[in-house]
Scaffold this active site. Structure first.
Site, PDB file in Angstrom:
ATOM      1  N   LYS A  58      12.433  -7.008  -8.547  1.00  0.00           N
ATOM      2  CA  LYS A  58      12.418  -5.888  -7.608  1.00  0.00           C
ATOM      3  C   LYS A  58      13.398  -4.809  -8.042  1.00  0.00           C
ATOM      4  O   LYS A  58      13.082  -3.609  -7.991  1.00  0.00           O
ATOM      5  CB  LYS A  58      12.759  -6.400  -6.206  1.00  0.00           C
ATOM      6  N   GLN A 102      16.941 -10.993   0.801  1.00  0.00           N
ATOM      7  CA  GLN A 102      16.074 -11.952   0.111  1.00  0.00           C
ATOM      8  C   GLN A 102      16.073 -13.297   0.833  1.00  0.00           C
ATOM      9  O   GLN A 102      17.113 -13.864   1.132  1.00  0.00           O
ATOM     10  CB  GLN A 102      16.541 -12.138  -1.339  1.00  0.00           C
ATOM     11  N   ASP A 125      10.925  -4.645   4.306  1.00  0.00           N
ATOM     12  CA  ASP A 125      10.102  -5.853   4.323  1.00  0.00           C
ATOM     13  C   ASP A 125       9.239  -5.931   5.576  1.00  0.00           C
ATOM     14  O   ASP A 125       8.344  -6.774   5.661  1.00  0.00           O
ATOM     15  CB  ASP A 125      10.989  -7.104   4.244  1.00  0.00           C
TER      16      ASP A 125
END
Length: 293
Positions: A58, A102, A125
């Site tokens: 990412k 994460q 997200d």
């Protein structure tokens, strides 16, 4: 009796993602001449090897798009208060357009509570309670990356969603539930199957589109798919022979009309949509309407 064999098209998600990433980079270049460059903050807790690989991919994509790469790596022993403080600091930083925590987190941390510390306008997200509520109500907000990527794949392949019958196999909060809502808003008729579904094939066989996100390797095979259906495999599993999905793809050759490979489709699209969300967050934060990517 002669059986008609379907020509199965393998969807090149990597190509689709490459095009989206190029458009994002071009837009970032335009913004850089007259405003603040978008920045993505990634927060990694501990030393889980898979998480480290995902975050590295990412971050590399962020840099290639010309965005700011802002990273915080916290030790496994970090306290909830320390993670919360790190998120709060990023939330207050004007150089941070989006924040990605994460997952999974170490067991001693309260993941839902920490995720909800991310402001919804920086929730790239799309996992906070506020973002889920905006999705449910159809309000403007950042949508989860993998479901958004699946929709982009279907659109790129000119798969008609309005009126389509979709079997969503998996009801997780990361993919199944948000994707079902997004598909419903596009006019699809969606049936959600899960671990308590008594006859899975009875749900999937009538479907024009089968999306599988269960974490169960090889769950879906020829007995589950009608000839010509589009099959989207979100699962990914590491095996001695390489990466595999939730679908027995080789057995669907000649049955499915279109199918996504593992790897090479949903994974690249998830990262591409993370960049889109970061750009969108930056543009909304600057009071601009986001340019379609």
């Amino acid at each position: 009796m002669t059986t008609t064999r379907t020509t199965t098209r393998t969807i090149d998600g990597t190509r689709i993602a490459r095009g989206i990433r190029a458009r994002v980079a071009a837009r970032v270049g335009e913004i850089a001449h007259g405003g603040r460059v978008p920045g993505l903050a990634t927060v990694l807790v501990g030393d889980d090897p898979a998480s480290a690989v995902y975050v590295a991919a990412k971050r590399r994509a962020v840099r290639e798009a010309g965005m700011r790469d802002i990273h915080r790596h916290l030790p496994h022993s970090v306290t909830r208060a320390e993670v919360a403080a790190a998120i709060d600091a990023l939330a207050a930083d004007p150089d941070v357009s989006g924040i990605l925590l994460q997952l999974p987190l170490p067991p001693h941390l309260d993941a839902p509570a920490l995720i909800d510390r991310i402001p919804p306008e920086k929730d790239v997200d799309g996992l906070t309670t506020a973002s889920a509520g905006r999705l449910a109500r159809g309000e403007r907000g950042l949508r989860p990356c993998t479901p958004s990527g699946v929709l982009r794949i279907l659109d790129a392949e000119s798969v008609e969603l309005r009126g389509a019958r979709v079997a969503m196999v998996g009801w997780g909060e990361l993919v199944g539930r948000p994707l079902a809502q997004l598909l419903l808003r596009r006019g699809a008729t969606v049936t959600v199957a899960h671990e308590f579904t008594a006859d899975l094939a009875a749900v999937t066989r009538p479907a024009d589109i089968v999306v599988v996100a269960t974490g169960v390797r090889g769950l879906i095979g020829p007995e589950h798919v009608t000839p010509g259906a589009t099959v989207i495999d979100v699962g990914i599993h590491r095996t001695a022979q390489g990466l595999a999905g939730d679908v027995r793809a080789a057995e669907l050759d000649g049955i499915a009309g279109r199918i996504t490979p593992v790897p090479g489709a949903v994974g690249p699209m998830t990262i591409a949509m993370l960049l889109v969300n970061t750009l969108r967050a930056a543009e909304w934060g600057a009071g601009r309407e986001a340019v379609p990517m």
